[in-house]
Structures are given as structure tokens and as C-alpha cells.
Write an enzyme that holds these catalytic residues in place. Structure first.
Site, PDB file in Angstrom:
ATOM      1  N   SER A  95       0.823  -1.207   0.000  1.00  0.00           N
ATOM      2  CA  SER A  95       0.000   0.000   0.000  1.00  0.00           C
ATOM      3  C   SER A  95       0.860   1.260   0.000  1.00  0.00           C
ATOM      4  O   SER A  95       0.407   2.318   0.434  1.00  0.00           O
ATOM      5  CB  SER A  95      -0.942   0.003   1.215  1.00  0.00           C
ATOM      6  OG  SER A  95      -0.215  -0.102   2.428  1.00  0.00           O
ATOM      7  N   GLY A  96       2.090   1.136  -0.482  1.00  0.00           N
ATOM      8  CA  GLY A  96       2.964   2.297  -0.568  1.00  0.00           C
ATOM      9  C   GLY A  96       4.064   2.313   0.473  1.00  0.00           C
ATOM     10  O   GLY A  96       4.661   3.365   0.739  1.00  0.00           O
ATOM     11  N   THR A 114       7.214   1.122   0.572  1.00  0.00           N
ATOM     12  CA  THR A 114       8.552   1.509   0.114  1.00  0.00           C
ATOM     13  C   THR A 114       8.634   3.018  -0.093  1.00  0.00           C
ATOM     14  O   THR A 114       9.627   3.655   0.292  1.00  0.00           O
ATOM     15  CB  THR A 114       8.896   0.784  -1.201  1.00  0.00           C
ATOM     16  OG1 THR A 114       8.661  -0.627  -1.049  1.00  0.00           O
ATOM     17  CG2 THR A 114      10.347   1.015  -1.587  1.00  0.00           C
ATOM     18  N   TRP A 115       7.605   3.571  -0.675  1.00  0.00           N
ATOM     19  CA  TRP A 115       7.532   5.018  -0.927  1.00  0.00           C
ATOM     20  C   TRP A 115       7.542   5.806   0.383  1.00  0.00           C
ATOM     21  O   TRP A 115       8.284   6.766   0.553  1.00  0.00           O
ATOM     22  CB  TRP A 115       6.270   5.302  -1.728  1.00  0.00           C
ATOM     23  CG  TRP A 115       6.150   6.690  -2.278  1.00  0.00           C
ATOM     24  CD1 TRP A 115       7.157   7.574  -2.577  1.00  0.00           C
ATOM     25  CD2 TRP A 115       4.928   7.348  -2.615  1.00  0.00           C
ATOM     26  NE1 TRP A 115       6.643   8.736  -3.073  1.00  0.00           N
ATOM     27  CE2 TRP A 115       5.274   8.634  -3.122  1.00  0.00           C
ATOM     28  CE3 TRP A 115       3.584   6.984  -2.561  1.00  0.00           C
ATOM     29  CZ2 TRP A 115       4.328   9.550  -3.542  1.00  0.00           C
ATOM     30  CZ3 TRP A 115       2.633   7.887  -3.000  1.00  0.00           C
ATOM     31  CH2 TRP A 115       2.998   9.161  -3.485  1.00  0.00           C
ATOM     32  N   HIS A 172       4.068  -3.919   9.686  1.00  0.00           N
ATOM     33  CA  HIS A 172       2.788  -4.219   9.049  1.00  0.00           C
ATOM     34  C   HIS A 172       1.752  -4.617  10.100  1.00  0.00           C
ATOM     35  O   HIS A 172       0.604  -4.927   9.754  1.00  0.00           O
ATOM     36  CB  HIS A 172       2.934  -5.379   8.061  1.00  0.00           C
ATOM     37  CG  HIS A 172       3.559  -4.997   6.743  1.00  0.00           C
ATOM     38  ND1 HIS A 172       3.319  -3.801   6.121  1.00  0.00           N
ATOM     39  CD2 HIS A 172       4.408  -5.695   5.931  1.00  0.00           C
ATOM     40  CE1 HIS A 172       3.993  -3.755   4.978  1.00  0.00           C
ATOM     41  NE2 HIS A 172       4.656  -4.885   4.842  1.00  0.00           N
ATOM     42  N   SER A 211      -2.006  -5.249  -6.294  1.00  0.00           N
ATOM     43  CA  SER A 211      -0.568  -5.172  -6.032  1.00  0.00           C
ATOM     44  C   SER A 211      -0.091  -6.363  -5.208  1.00  0.00           C
ATOM     45  O   SER A 211       0.970  -6.929  -5.478  1.00  0.00           O
ATOM     46  CB  SER A 211      -0.245  -3.858  -5.317  1.00  0.00           C
ATOM     47  OG  SER A 211       1.151  -3.681  -5.194  1.00  0.00           O
ATOM     48  N   GLY A 248       2.768   1.490  -9.455  1.00  0.00           N
ATOM     49  CA  GLY A 248       2.653   2.604  -8.532  1.00  0.00           C
ATOM     50  C   GLY A 248       1.641   3.655  -8.946  1.00  0.00           C
ATOM     51  O   GLY A 248       1.819   4.844  -8.669  1.00  0.00           O
TER      52      GLY A 248
END
Length: 339
Positions: free
Chosen positions: A82-83, A85-86, A146, A176, A304
Site C-alpha cells: 500500500s505504498g 517503500t515510498w 505491518h 498489487s 505505482g
């Protein structure tokens, strides 16, 4: 030996190997827990109200018993894909911008995957029966998990530690997850079709799920304790990254100065941490093992984008998941941009 029997034998051997890495306490616990077919392991187990892999359960128990949060800690929380790494890249860059200028030719993001810079409590620090030496991690400590809010150690909930949660709409999150797990799933476990995985997801059987319970745990805390938990949305981050970066920096107690904004620091962080910039970095194109030893870093970067679910789901799938989310989020005032 027939291929089917060979695969069954390999599956049993992999499951046995996995069990052998667990403590006796964890193995005994697993025997008491409900279980379902897993995504990248043979089974997922219902532990403390959410679904987990065996090694994750062992690590989470260790985190809950041993981790002592400091008031200066920052914990980044997400459900998988759900993002994460970003968010790690952005938070690391914001928190370290005074000592490591964004335009530094030796910026850590150029040579290290964000997961190496911001370690997971359950996948890295407390994995494999380890008790980490936190003296090697500079303060303020930036960590990730998580785990649902309900499963966080009491010290995280009771200290001044800040928690940042990033949520992504359930449709893109599912797509994803499925693509990512397909790359990691052992062949001996057999194929997990898109339709089968979707049924599991809608039933709540997904790592650290049910998705909606994970979401609402952090959402409700963010409403009750605004100084403690910041709830961000992936879609809003994509739509107006700079304003969300400023919101995050403010929450962390590290607001951008007028000089920084005029000097383009926010723009530079947005550019450095963008999906495409991270995807194109050598460490993320050819590196390995940022999270799992058997995974390639490039697998962390697919598209992404917002709305890719429309290319995968049938109308009946969309209706089913929409109805589930409408029911589960009813009364919460929480909604998502889907396209």
C-alpha cells in the site's frame, strides 16, 4: 514420481523446513490457531485477530515482549503493498535532510533500498529469534511494521512515539498484493489464481488482514489522538505529493522552513522519492534481499499508479468488494479515491 506428487512432496518439505525454524513455543501455538491456505507460505494463521505467516507470528510475539519504544521514535505502519517503500523513502529523507542534503551525491537512497534504511520490526529486527542491538540505530529511530494497531507493543501505544499510517484503496492494494505474491510463491504450492486470491481477500484472509480491520484500527486512533497517529492516503499523496510531504514533516515536528520551501527542498524530496526515480536506481533494478532473502528489489516496483485495478477486476468483483467496503467502513467517514 508424477509431477503432482513431486510438488506435494516439495510442499511438505518446505513446510517442515519452515516449522523447524520456529521455537517450540511458536510451534505449539500454531497447533491451536485457525489456519487457511497461504499466499507465499503453505498456511496463514489467525493470530490475535489477524492473519499471519508462522515466522511473522514468532517475530511479532518477540516484538510485543521486548520492544521498548522511546518518545522520539517514529513507526511507519502499512498493510502490505500500500505504498510502504515510498513512505519509507519519504520519511527517511525528511527526517535526515539536515544532516544529509537531498542533493547529496552520496545520498543513502542512491545506494540502499528504503527497506534497508528503515527496518521492519517483524521482518528484520526481531526476525529469526533475534533481539536487536538498538545502540547501533541513531535517534530518533525510524522503524516500520505491518502489524495492526491492536498488535503494537504497549510501549508504542503509551509513549510519545509517533505513528504514521499510509492507506491505499482496497482495489489497487489487492491487485498489487497478488502480483507481488505471484513472484514469491513457491511453485510447489501450486498456482493461486487471481479469482482464488480475490475470494481470500474478500474473506479477510490476507497477510495482516482483514484489510478493513487493519485500516480502521489506525483510522480510529488517528481521530482520537491526532498528535499520536497520522493517517495518510496513497491517492492523496499521488495527487499532491508536496502538500502531503509538508503535512508529514509538520507531524514529525520537523516542518519545512520558508527558506527550504523557497529553495526547492520539498520539490527535491518529492523528485528523489518518486516511484519512477526509485525504480530506476541501480540498487532497485538489480539488488536483492531488501525484505526477503529470496526476493529481488525490482519486484517492489510494479506500476505505482491509482486505478490499475480497473484493468484486472470484472464488474462483479468490483461490486462485491465495493459492497464489502461500504459495509465495513459504514459510519467511519473514511472513503477512498478509486481512479
Amino acid at each position: 514420481m508424477a509431477i503432482t506428487e513431486l510438488n506435494k512432496s516439495q510442499s511438505r518439505n518446505e513446510a517442515q523446513g519452515e516449522q523447524q525454524q520456529l521455537s517450540e513455543e511458536c510451534q505449539e501455538l500454531l497447533n491451536t490457531l485457525p489456519k487457511e491456505r497461504g499466499w507465499r507460505t503453505q498456511h496463514l494463521y489467525l493470530f490475535q485477530g489477524f492473519w499471519c505467516q508462522p515466522k511473522e507470528i514468532q517475530a511479532i510475539m518477540s516484538v510485543q515482549r521486548n520492544f521498548i519504544a522511546q518518545d522520539s521514535d517514529v513507526v511507519l505502519a502499512t498493510i502490505p503493498k500500500s505504498g510502504t517503500t515510498w513512505l519509507k523513502a519519504i520519511a527517511f529523507t525528511i527526517m535526515n535532510r539536515k544532516n544529509i542534503p537531498v542533493q547529496n551525491d552520496n545520498h543513502p537512497l542512491l545506494t540502499s533500498n528504503p527497506h534497508e534504511l528503515v527496518p521492519f520490526l517483524e521482518y528484520k529486527l526481531y526476525a529469526d529469534n533475534c533481539i536487536p542491538d538498538f545502540s547501533t540505530i541513531p535517534c530518533p529511530r525510524l522503524l516500520a511494521t505491518h502489524m495492526p494497531f491492536s498488535a503494537l507493543p504497549q510501549s508504542v501505544k503509551e509513549s510519545g512515539c509517533r505513528v504514521v499510517y499510509l492507506a491505499r484503496n482496497p482495489f489497487d492494494t489487492f491487485v498489487s498484493i497478488w502480483h507481488f505474491m505471484e513472484k514469491l510463491r513457491p511453485e510447489s504450492f501450486g498456482c493461486l489464481s487471481f479469482e482464488e486470491a480475490f475470494d481470500m481477500y474478500c474473506s479477510g484472509v490476507v497477510g495482516f488482514g482483514p484489510y478493513w480491520d487493519h485500516l480502521l484500527g489506525y483510522w480510529n486512533e488517528s481521530l482520537q489522538r491526532t498528535q499520536k497517529v497520522l493517517f495518510l492516503k496513497y491517492e492523496e499523496m499521488k495527487e499532491d505529493t508536496n502538500s502531503q510531504l509538508k503535512k508529514l514533516a509538520e507531524f514529525l515536528g520537523l516542518p519545512f522552513s520558508i527558506e527550504e520551501e523557497k529553495g526547492g527542498v520539498v520539490d527535491e524530496i518529492s523528485r528523489l522519492c518518486s516511484f519512477q526515480t526509485l525504480k530506476d536506481m541501480e540498487v532497485n533494478k538489480n539488488g536483492k534481499g531488501a525484505i526477503f532473502a529470496d526476493s529481488e528489489n525490482k519486484d517492489l516496483f510494479r506500476k505505482g499508479v491509482v486505478g490499475d485495478w480497473i484493468n484486472h477486476m470484472t464488474p462483479s468483483m468490483v461490486d462485491r468488494l465495493r459492497n464489502i467496503m461500504d459495509k465495513k467502513l459504514s459510519g467511519s467517514n473514511l472513503s477512498f479515491q478509486l481512479l
